[in-house]
Design a protein around this motif. Structure first.
Motif, PDB file in Angstrom:
ATOM      1  N   TRP A  27       0.726  -1.182   0.181  1.00 43.78           N
ATOM      2  CA  TRP A  27      -0.162   0.071  -0.223  1.00 43.78           C
ATOM      3  C   TRP A  27       0.906   1.238   0.071  1.00 43.78           C
ATOM      4  O   TRP A  27       0.662   2.209  -0.822  1.00 43.78           O
ATOM      5  N   ILE A  28       1.884   1.205   0.665  1.00 44.16           N
ATOM      6  CA  ILE A  28       2.833   2.440   0.799  1.00 44.16           C
ATOM      7  C   ILE A  28       3.498   2.594  -0.303  1.00 44.16           C
ATOM      8  O   ILE A  28       3.571   3.612  -0.980  1.00 44.16           O
ATOM      9  N   HIS A  29       3.902   1.591  -1.053  1.00 40.50           N
ATOM     10  CA  HIS A  29       4.551   1.797  -2.463  1.00 40.50           C
ATOM     11  C   HIS A  29       3.477   2.201  -3.636  1.00 40.50           C
ATOM     12  O   HIS A  29       3.701   2.951  -4.503  1.00 40.50           O
ATOM     13  N   ARG A  30       2.252   1.639  -3.476  1.00 43.37           N
ATOM     14  CA  ARG A  30       1.395   1.772  -4.449  1.00 43.37           C
ATOM     15  C   ARG A  30       1.026   3.477  -4.225  1.00 43.37           C
ATOM     16  O   ARG A  30       0.304   3.965  -5.285  1.00 43.37           O
ATOM     17  N   SER A  31       0.604   3.880  -3.263  1.00 40.22           N
ATOM     18  CA  SER A  31       0.323   5.274  -2.689  1.00 40.22           C
ATOM     19  C   SER A  31       1.204   6.354  -2.861  1.00 40.22           C
ATOM     20  O   SER A  31       1.084   7.337  -3.035  1.00 40.22           O
ATOM     21  N   PHE A  32       2.369   6.191  -2.230  1.00 38.17           N
ATOM     22  CA  PHE A  32       3.427   7.102  -2.087  1.00 38.17           C
ATOM     23  C   PHE A  32       4.856   6.606  -2.645  1.00 38.17           C
ATOM     24  O   PHE A  32       5.723   7.539  -2.412  1.00 38.17           O
ATOM     25  N   GLY A  33       5.103   5.845  -3.228  1.00 39.27           N
ATOM     26  CA  GLY A  33       6.457   5.385  -3.671  1.00 39.27           C
ATOM     27  C   GLY A  33       7.211   4.801  -2.788  1.00 39.27           C
ATOM     28  O   GLY A  33       7.143   3.877  -2.285  1.00 39.27           O
ATOM     29  N   GLN A  34       8.495   5.464  -2.422  1.00 33.20           N
ATOM     30  CA  GLN A  34       9.236   4.911  -1.410  1.00 33.20           C
ATOM     31  C   GLN A  34       9.559   5.739  -0.431  1.00 33.20           C
ATOM     32  O   GLN A  34      10.655   6.443  -0.386  1.00 33.20           O
ATOM     33  N   PRO A  35       8.720   6.018   0.760  1.00 30.43           N
ATOM     34  CA  PRO A  35       8.911   6.947   1.773  1.00 30.43           C
ATOM     35  C   PRO A  35       9.978   5.990   2.804  1.00 30.43           C
ATOM     36  O   PRO A  35       9.949   4.932   2.732  1.00 30.43           O
ATOM     37  N   THR A 330      -1.439  18.352  -7.732  1.00 33.59           N
ATOM     38  CA  THR A 330      -0.525  17.565  -8.090  1.00 33.59           C
ATOM     39  C   THR A 330      -0.164  16.354  -7.221  1.00 33.59           C
ATOM     40  O   THR A 330       0.766  15.794  -7.269  1.00 33.59           O
ATOM     41  N   HIS A 331      -0.979  16.186  -6.079  1.00 32.66           N
ATOM     42  CA  HIS A 331      -0.611  15.268  -5.024  1.00 32.66           C
ATOM     43  C   HIS A 331      -0.671  14.113  -5.400  1.00 32.66           C
ATOM     44  O   HIS A 331      -1.856  13.549  -6.262  1.00 32.66           O
ATOM     45  N   GLU A 332       0.184  12.940  -5.123  1.00 31.92           N
ATOM     46  CA  GLU A 332       0.171  11.584  -5.566  1.00 31.92           C
ATOM     47  C   GLU A 332      -1.314  10.800  -4.733  1.00 31.92           C
ATOM     48  O   GLU A 332      -1.770  11.446  -3.701  1.00 31.92           O
ATOM     49  N   PRO A 333      -1.575   9.970  -5.078  1.00 29.13           N
ATOM     50  CA  PRO A 333      -1.222   9.223  -6.523  1.00 29.13           C
ATOM     51  C   PRO A 333      -1.654   9.405  -7.758  1.00 29.13           C
ATOM     52  O   PRO A 333      -1.022   8.787  -8.741  1.00 29.13           O
ATOM     53  N   GLU A 334      -2.920  10.007  -7.845  1.00 30.02           N
ATOM     54  CA  GLU A 334      -3.570  10.037  -9.121  1.00 30.02           C
ATOM     55  C   GLU A 334      -3.599  11.837  -9.556  1.00 30.02           C
ATOM     56  O   GLU A 334      -3.924  11.926 -10.572  1.00 30.02           O
ATOM     57  N   GLY A 335      -3.331  12.639  -8.438  1.00 31.01           N
ATOM     58  CA  GLY A 335      -3.545  13.770  -8.849  1.00 31.01           C
ATOM     59  C   GLY A 335      -5.314  14.370  -8.941  1.00 31.01           C
ATOM     60  O   GLY A 335      -5.931  13.473  -8.688  1.00 31.01           O
ATOM     61  N   HIS A 336      -5.323  15.576  -9.191  1.00 31.66           N
ATOM     62  CA  HIS A 336      -6.833  16.062  -9.064  1.00 31.66           C
ATOM     63  C   HIS A 336      -7.146  17.024 -10.207  1.00 31.66           C
ATOM     64  O   HIS A 336      -6.564  18.091 -10.226  1.00 31.66           O
ATOM     65  N   LEU A 337      -7.612  16.578 -11.032  1.00 30.63           N
ATOM     66  CA  LEU A 337      -8.120  17.405 -12.146  1.00 30.63           C
ATOM     67  C   LEU A 337      -9.330  18.110 -12.024  1.00 30.63           C
ATOM     68  O   LEU A 337     -10.490  17.433 -11.897  1.00 30.63           O
ATOM     69  N   SER A 338      -9.309  19.569 -11.843  1.00 28.62           N
ATOM     70  CA  SER A 338     -10.642  20.299 -11.607  1.00 28.62           C
ATOM     71  C   SER A 338     -11.544  20.261 -12.897  1.00 28.62           C
ATOM     72  O   SER A 338     -11.176  20.116 -13.918  1.00 28.62           O
ATOM     73  N   ALA A 339     -12.983  20.576 -12.579  1.00 27.78           N
ATOM     74  CA  ALA A 339     -13.627  20.760 -13.633  1.00 27.78           C
ATOM     75  C   ALA A 339     -13.169  21.887 -14.611  1.00 27.78           C
ATOM     76  O   ALA A 339     -13.433  21.940 -15.912  1.00 27.78           O
ATOM     77  N   ASP A 340     -12.815  22.996 -13.973  1.00 27.03           N
ATOM     78  CA  ASP A 340     -12.124  23.975 -14.668  1.00 27.03           C
ATOM     79  C   ASP A 340     -11.073  23.779 -15.651  1.00 27.03           C
ATOM     80  O   ASP A 340     -11.153  24.111 -16.910  1.00 27.03           O
ATOM     81  N   CYS A 341      -9.950  22.855 -14.964  1.00 28.88           N
ATOM     82  CA  CYS A 341      -8.973  22.453 -15.940  1.00 28.88           C
ATOM     83  C   CYS A 341      -9.662  21.516 -16.991  1.00 28.88           C
ATOM     84  O   CYS A 341      -9.076  21.439 -18.239  1.00 28.88           O
ATOM     85  N   PRO A 390       1.023   8.592 -12.071  1.00 29.02           N
ATOM     86  CA  PRO A 390       0.951   7.752 -13.174  1.00 29.02           C
ATOM     87  C   PRO A 390       2.233   8.189 -13.949  1.00 29.02           C
ATOM     88  O   PRO A 390       2.469   7.393 -14.999  1.00 29.02           O
ATOM     89  N   LEU A 391       3.172   9.407 -13.817  1.00 32.57           N
ATOM     90  CA  LEU A 391       4.230   9.435 -14.704  1.00 32.57           C
ATOM     91  C   LEU A 391       5.800   8.807 -13.987  1.00 32.57           C
ATOM     92  O   LEU A 391       6.719   9.279 -14.459  1.00 32.57           O
ATOM     93  N   THR A 392       5.360   8.243 -12.897  1.00 32.27           N
ATOM     94  CA  THR A 392       6.566   7.524 -12.364  1.00 32.27           C
ATOM     95  C   THR A 392       7.415   6.809 -13.086  1.00 32.27           C
ATOM     96  O   THR A 392       8.603   7.088 -13.116  1.00 32.27           O
ATOM     97  N   SER A 393       7.039   6.001 -13.858  1.00 29.03           N
ATOM     98  CA  SER A 393       7.573   5.165 -14.759  1.00 29.03           C
ATOM     99  C   SER A 393       8.808   6.088 -15.846  1.00 29.03           C
ATOM    100  O   SER A 393       9.841   5.641 -16.105  1.00 29.03           O
ATOM    101  N   LYS A 394       8.126   7.144 -16.324  1.00 31.39           N
ATOM    102  CA  LYS A 394       9.099   8.050 -17.189  1.00 31.39           C
ATOM    103  C   LYS A 394       9.981   8.802 -16.494  1.00 31.39           C
ATOM    104  O   LYS A 394      11.120   8.841 -16.604  1.00 31.39           O
ATOM    105  N   LEU A 395       9.598   9.331 -15.112  1.00 25.51           N
ATOM    106  CA  LEU A 395      10.552  10.037 -14.451  1.00 25.51           C
ATOM    107  C   LEU A 395      11.591   8.984 -13.715  1.00 25.51           C
ATOM    108  O   LEU A 395      12.778   9.386 -13.498  1.00 25.51           O
ATOM    109  N   SER A 396      11.493   7.993 -13.464  1.00 23.19           N
ATOM    110  CA  SER A 396      12.322   7.126 -12.835  1.00 23.19           C
ATOM    111  C   SER A 396      13.719   6.627 -14.025  1.00 23.19           C
ATOM    112  O   SER A 396      14.537   6.085 -13.534  1.00 23.19           O
TER     113      SER A 396
END
Length: 485
Positions: A27-35, A330-341, A390-396
């Motif tokens: 759960w930690i890895h899935r939600s926050f990566g490697q704290p 832009t908070h992990e794990p999925e971010g929050h896209l507003s209706a305005d955006c 969702p962009l972790t694979s590219k960032l890593s």
């Protein structure tokens, strides 16, 4: 009968503990990566309060993976055990003793394996041995109160923390385009190598590090006799950016989208001279419908809309001010896209990043167009490197990842190097705001502006990685008085 029941319950408890450790790690890895363990321990100290202030989606994922999943897996394990007993019964008699011995000790072996895996996964051995290493903090900390700061041309300050904003998002080679185009188009000064070190990798830790020049360490919480006091006095003996500004007549205002109660943020802000503090609870009281918020709180577009109003009011007051903003979309794990955006054509997590960049840039343009930059400087900082998204694979895949930063002023001082750490921001922002910091040192930081006789040692990064979070009596003294520990 009672002995058999106790044995069955003990076996169940051991299985459940082992399964929970594996599921919790997942759960930690899935939600926050490697704290690291320091971060986990720090947040656990807030217990039930975390449940009230965290994104409900994070809470639901915890229930799903750390409560429901272990129970399902426990039932499956008992089913497999029953099948295994039948297999053992049909095995040759010469093997029975070995099989039954393995069966008897299997729960203990599973707990041992799970514990060892978990301790390695969160670097627990480094956490435990930190009590015995050299005191890096005590050897390198410069008390800000001991530095004779001199006013040159003091300016107002707008300090913007953008959740998990990396410079890496601006790489067309990685994402096909510059996701931060509105920000990278802003004229200003940047440090190419703003890097992350231990004790700075989550939001409240990044705020503490950049404003106080110190890491957020686990000793602040779990240290024998001081455990009860420290959370009621957040670094009470430290002198931070806002303490220095308040002493010089500034009004400090904080505005964030998320709850200010999360992870002790409210205690830090109020105890270090933030005169006004606004977060999720204040927005709800002001009339914002919870249905118009994301899981953490106010969307970034709504935050900057209110920040424009506050900036105008502060400017009209005639008093020097520091307006600190903290975004959340832009908070992990999925971010929050507003209706305005979404209406503006942004989609997916890349769209969240780009829309937040556009909102920050729009706020800066608002300040420019209204003439506020004549006596106001703006600092834009990613609070830390992004974690699991969702962009972790590219960032890593990138060889080096750095944090976004931009210093916007009509007369910015000259940078003295390309490298910057969180701790450097305390003296750097003071000098950027129009104050001279003799020697350029405050806290653990070295000013990134102007020429100073001392520059950061070349081995600072590896030395910090190895020894920064070791136990330090001087660090503990920032949290509590000597008689408390």
């Amino acid at each position: 009968m009672k002995t058999h029941l106790r044995s069955r319950m003990l076996r169940s408890g051991l299985y459940l503990l082992a399964i929970f450790l594996f599921c919790f790690s997942y759960w930690i890895h899935r939600s926050f990566g490697q704290p690291d363990l320091d971060q986990i321990v720090y947040h656990l100290n807030f217990g039930v309060e975390l449940m009230d202030t965290v994104d409900p989606a994070v809470t639901w994922r915890f229930v799903r993976w750390c409560v429901l999943a272990p129970l399902v897996l426990l039932a499956l394990l008992f089913y497999l055990e029953a099948r295994m007993r039948r297999v053992i019964a049909r095995a040759p008699r010469c093997c029975h003793a070995l099989f039954y011995r393995v069966h008897r000790w299997f729960p203990q072996l599973l707990v041992f394996g799970a514990t060892t895996f978990w301790m390695c996964d969160v670097s627990a051995f480094k956490y435990v041995t930190a009590d015995f290493g050299p005191d890096y903090f005590g050897a390198n900390y410069i008390r800000p109160a001991s530095v004779s700061v001199v006013a040159r041309q003091p300016k107002n300050l707008v300090l913007i923390y953008v959740e998990s904003l990396e410079q890496s998002y601006a790489s067309p080679a990685t994402f096909g385009r510059d996701l931060l185009a509105p920000l990278t188009a802003l004229r200003g000064t940047s440090f190419d190598a703003y890097q992350q070190v231990p004790g700075t990798g989550w939001t409240i830790a990044a705020m503490v590090a950049t404003q106080c020049g110190v890491p957020l360490e686990r000793m602040t919480i779990f240290d024998g006799n001081t455990q009860g006091q420290v959370m009621n006095s957040f670094l009470k003996n430290a002198v931070c950016l806002t303490d220095l500004l308040a002493e010089r007549g500034y009004r400090n205002v904080f505005m964030g989208g998320a709850s200010t109660n999360f992870a002790g943020k409210d205690k830090f802000l109020t105890q270090h001279h933030y005169h006004e503090v606004y977060g999720r609870e204040e927005w709800l009281k002001s009339g914002v419908d919870s249905g118009d918020m994301n899981g953490w709180g106010l969307y970034d577009a709504d935050l900057f809309s209110r920040a424009k109003t506050k900036l105008r009011a502060l400017k009209e007051s005639g008093q020097k001010f520091n307006l600190t903003l903290l975004t959340v979309d832009t908070h992990e794990p999925e971010g929050h896209l507003s209706a305005d955006c979404a209406r503006r054509g942004f989609t997916g997590f890349e769209g969240v990043v780009s829309c937040t960049a556009a909102e920050v840039a729009d706020f800066v343009r608002y300040a420019q167009e209204n003439g506020y930059l004549e006596d106001t400087n703006i600092v834009i900082l990613g609070d830390h490197l992004s974690r699991k998204n969702p962009l972790t694979s590219k960032l890593s895949q990138l060889r080096e990842r750095t944090i976004f930063n931009r210093f916007i002023s009509q007369d910015a001082p000259a940078p003295n190097r390309p490298e910057l750490l969180h701790f450097d921001l305390l003296p750097t922002i003071m000098e950027f705001t129009g104050y001279a910091v003799p020697g350029g040192r405050m806290g653990l930081g070295y000013s990134g502006f102007n020429q100073h006789p001392l520059q950061p040692p070349k081995d600072r990064l590896p030395e910090m990685d190895k020894n920064l979070l070791n136990r330090s009596e001087l660090y503990m003294a920032l949290w509590s008085d000597p008689e408390d520990h």
